[in-house]
Design an enzyme around this catalytic site. Structure first.
Site, PDB file in Angstrom:
ATOM      1  N   ASP A 201       0.802  -1.231   0.000  1.00 35.49           N
ATOM      2  CA  ASP A 201       0.000   0.000   0.000  1.00 35.49           C
ATOM      3  C   ASP A 201       0.833   1.280   0.000  1.00 35.49           C
ATOM      4  O   ASP A 201       0.322   2.345   0.282  1.00 35.49           O
ATOM      5  CB  ASP A 201      -0.959   0.000   1.203  1.00 35.49           C
ATOM      6  CG  ASP A 201      -0.341   0.574   2.460  1.00 35.49           C
ATOM      7  OD1 ASP A 201       0.862   0.325   2.703  1.00 35.49           O
ATOM      8  OD2 ASP A 201      -1.052   1.277   3.188  1.00 35.49           O
ATOM      9  N   GLU A 202       2.133   1.159  -0.304  1.00 39.13           N
ATOM     10  CA  GLU A 202       2.915   2.400  -0.324  1.00 39.13           C
ATOM     11  C   GLU A 202       3.963   2.393  -1.424  1.00 39.13           C
ATOM     12  O   GLU A 202       4.504   1.349  -1.782  1.00 39.13           O
ATOM     13  CB  GLU A 202       3.577   2.652   1.034  1.00 39.13           C
ATOM     14  CG  GLU A 202       4.631   1.643   1.353  1.00 39.13           C
ATOM     15  CD  GLU A 202       5.341   1.906   2.671  1.00 39.13           C
ATOM     16  OE1 GLU A 202       5.926   2.987   2.861  1.00 39.13           O
ATOM     17  OE2 GLU A 202       5.316   0.982   3.498  1.00 39.13           O
TER      18      GLU A 202
HETATM   19  P1  TTP Z   1       0.474   0.476   6.914  1.00 39.30           P
HETATM   20  O1  TTP Z   1       0.524   1.429   5.785  1.00 39.30           O
HETATM   21  O2  TTP Z   1       1.591   0.460   7.895  1.00 39.30           O
HETATM   22  O3  TTP Z   1      -0.856   0.699   7.772  1.00 39.30           O
HETATM   23  P2  TTP Z   1      -2.306   1.137   7.333  1.00 39.30           P
HETATM   24  O4  TTP Z   1      -2.383   1.373   5.859  1.00 39.30           O
HETATM   25  O5  TTP Z   1      -3.281   0.155   7.878  1.00 39.30           O
HETATM   26  O6  TTP Z   1      -2.509   2.481   8.114  1.00 39.30           O
HETATM   27  P3  TTP Z   1      -1.840   3.909   7.858  1.00 39.30           P
HETATM   28  O7  TTP Z   1      -3.016   4.813   7.568  1.00 39.30           O
HETATM   29  O8  TTP Z   1      -1.153   4.245   9.116  1.00 39.30           O
HETATM   30  O9  TTP Z   1      -0.927   3.773   6.697  1.00 39.30           O
HETATM   31  O10 TTP Z   1       0.313  -0.986   6.353  1.00 39.30           O
HETATM   32  C1  TTP Z   1      -0.440  -1.248   5.188  1.00 39.30           C
HETATM   33  C2  TTP Z   1      -1.210  -2.530   5.308  1.00 39.30           C
HETATM   34  O11 TTP Z   1      -0.297  -3.593   5.541  1.00 39.30           O
HETATM   35  C3  TTP Z   1      -2.170  -2.530   6.466  1.00 39.30           C
HETATM   36  O12 TTP Z   1      -3.478  -2.062   6.116  1.00 39.30           O
HETATM   37  C4  TTP Z   1      -2.177  -3.939   6.913  1.00 39.30           C
HETATM   38  C5  TTP Z   1      -0.861  -4.514   6.465  1.00 39.30           C
HETATM   39  N1  TTP Z   1      -0.012  -4.700   7.635  1.00 39.30           N
HETATM   40  C6  TTP Z   1       0.074  -5.968   8.215  1.00 39.30           C
HETATM   41  O13 TTP Z   1      -0.550  -6.918   7.726  1.00 39.30           O
HETATM   42  N2  TTP Z   1       0.839  -6.137   9.338  1.00 39.30           N
HETATM   43  C7  TTP Z   1       1.510  -5.105   9.927  1.00 39.30           C
HETATM   44  O14 TTP Z   1       2.192  -5.288  10.940  1.00 39.30           O
HETATM   45  C8  TTP Z   1       1.428  -3.796   9.317  1.00 39.30           C
HETATM   46  C9  TTP Z   1       2.152  -2.619   9.913  1.00 39.30           C
HETATM   47  C10 TTP Z   1       0.662  -3.666   8.183  1.00 39.30           C
HETATM   48 MG    MG Z   2      -0.937   2.589   4.895  1.00 40.57          MG
END
Ligand code: TTP
Ligand code: MG
Length: 399
Positions: free
Chosen positions: A114-115
């Site tokens: 997601d990034e």
């Molecule tokens: P992130 O971008 O860290 O988290 P997020 O998108 O849920 O929230 P934010 O708005 O803070 O960006 O992680 C992206 C996805 O990856 C998240 O939705 C779920 C997955 N993930 C896991 O499965 N395990 C983990 O420990 C983390 C940090 C993320």
């Molecule tokens: Mg995220």
């Protein structure tokens, strides 16, 4: 800061975007179920030992965060909706989002599902400055995928990544060139790359809590405390400097080698030695590029120029000499050549993918091939490709 030289302007301008989806798993789930809008929602393993993967911002207000045991999340946020992850759905969504990034620039580093980091220097003529591009990207993700994304903008990856955190949720945060120190100063040191709990404790002993504290320490002091490389690295990061390039995946179609013999070869034993040398070469190249191959192909051209190829699929991926040799040698045996007259042999790995394979459970009596290959690669990197050879290849030429 003066920006009168064109190249300097290019270097110092804000051209890196870090795009990160907000509560990604949760947002995908929520899109399909509007009743969950603006509610605490938690996606994670629902079993006894499950952990939170993604928590909506409404759930975060109760203290729920990623990696928290699900039982604890249930206690502190009992009214939340708990959902099991649907990884395939998130993967599909990820591909759609990356297609949108690709519309703006080919320079996209996939940091996770997601990034991404985007270098938009070449896109500005077409789409306006970085802030405008961030706006366009967010709007496309919103209209086409109905998902929220946040964007950090800066002169480099480090600052852009930290800026996207500051932008969340559903926002944009730009750090102007020359203002990096100011932006970073109040933030905790653990926001920097690679600064985990061990480094945080060590820095605390030096009286450092914020990135600003760290930036104020002379580089030499940090070098004394953490060693030359790490000290300099910390000093640069604390001052908002980062020259790490975007890592852009370019996956070749295949990696292979072949050899035409001066005189045709006849003996199975010689064939085996040649195949082993080629398997070793292909495996080393795969590992160097961090690839795993799902298909291994043997090519065998006979003295009458008849060319036989045999492809074998390895669903879990191969990158080791023993696996690749085993496959091509087996393929060769199955050709069942009565009186071989071989002009050329080739070994090719294709169906390449980056990173770890889906691991098979190992048998305990097997040697630790991974560890052995790591050592082999390290020795060869230091002393040259010929420095370490399989015993059987000691008299053979490298392909
Ligand atoms: P992130 O971008 O860290 O988290 P997020 O998108 O849920 O929230 P934010 O708005 O803070 O960006 O992680 C992206 C996805 O990856 C998240 O939705 C779920 C997955 N993930 C896991 O499965 N395990 C983990 O420990 C983390 C940090 C993320
Ligand atoms: Mg995220």
């Amino acid at each position: 800061m003066k920006l009168d030289i064109a190249s300097q302007k290019q270097l110092l301008s804000e051209h890196i975007l870090h795009v990160d989806m907000d509560a990604f798993f949760v947002s995908v789930e929520r899109r399909g179920n509007p009743a969950l809008k603006n509610k605490p929602v938690i996606v994670g393993g629902l079993g006894n030992r499950g952990v939170v993967a993604s928590a909506s911002y409404e759930a975060r207000r109760f203290g729920v965060h990623a990696a928290m045991p699900i039982g604890r999340a249930r206690r502190i946020c009992p009214h939340a909706t708990f959902l099991a992850p649907d990884i395939e759905a998130y993967r599909r969504e990820s591909r759609a989002i990356f297609r949108i990034f690709g519309f703006f620039t080919p320079l996209v580093e996939e940091a996770s599902l997601d990034e991404a980091f985007l270098d938009v220097s070449g896109a500005r003529r077409l789409f306006g400055d970085a802030a405008n591009i961030a706006h366009l990207i967010r709007r496309r993700i919103e209209t086409e995928r109905q998902l929220p994304a946040s964007v950090g903008i800066a002169t480099n990856k480090l600052v852009a990544k930290i800026a996207s955190r500051a932008a969340k949720p559903d926002g944009v945060f730009a750090v102007a060139a020359g203002r990096e120190n100011e932006f970073l100063a109040p933030l905790a040191v653990n926001q920097l790359w690679g600064v985990g709990s061990v480094a945080v404790n060590a820095l605390q002993r030096l009286g450092v809590g914020t990135i600003g504290d760290l930036a104020a320490i002379p580089s030499v002091t940090l070098e004394r405390a953490f060693g030359r490389n790490q000290g300099q690295y910390l000093h640069a990061m604390a001052n908002g400097r980062d020259d790490s390039p975007l890592v852009i995946e370019r996956i070749p179609k295949s990696i292979g080698t072949e050899r035409t013999f001066e005189t045709d070869i006849h003996h199975d034993d010689r064939v085996g030695t040649e195949l082993l040398a080629m398997a070793d070469y292909v495996a080393a190249r795969l590992r160097k590029e961090r690839f795993w191959a799902r298909t291994i192909t043997l090519k065998c051209r006979l003295s009458n120029f008849q060319t036989l190829t045999r492809a074998t699929t390895v669903p879990s991926g191969a990158n080791g000499v023993s696996a690749i040799y085993g496959i091509v040698h087996d393929s060769y045996r199955r050709l069942d050549l009565a009186s071989p007259q071989i002009r050329l042999l080739g070994v090719t790995a294709s169906g390449l993918k980056l990173g770890k394979p889906s691991r098979q459970l190992g048998f305990e009596t097997e040697p630790d091939w991974d560890a052995l290959m790591q050592v082999t690669d390290a020795v060869r990197a230091r002393f040259g490709g010929d420095s370490l050879k399989l015993a059987r290849l000691l008299r053979a030429r490298s392909p």
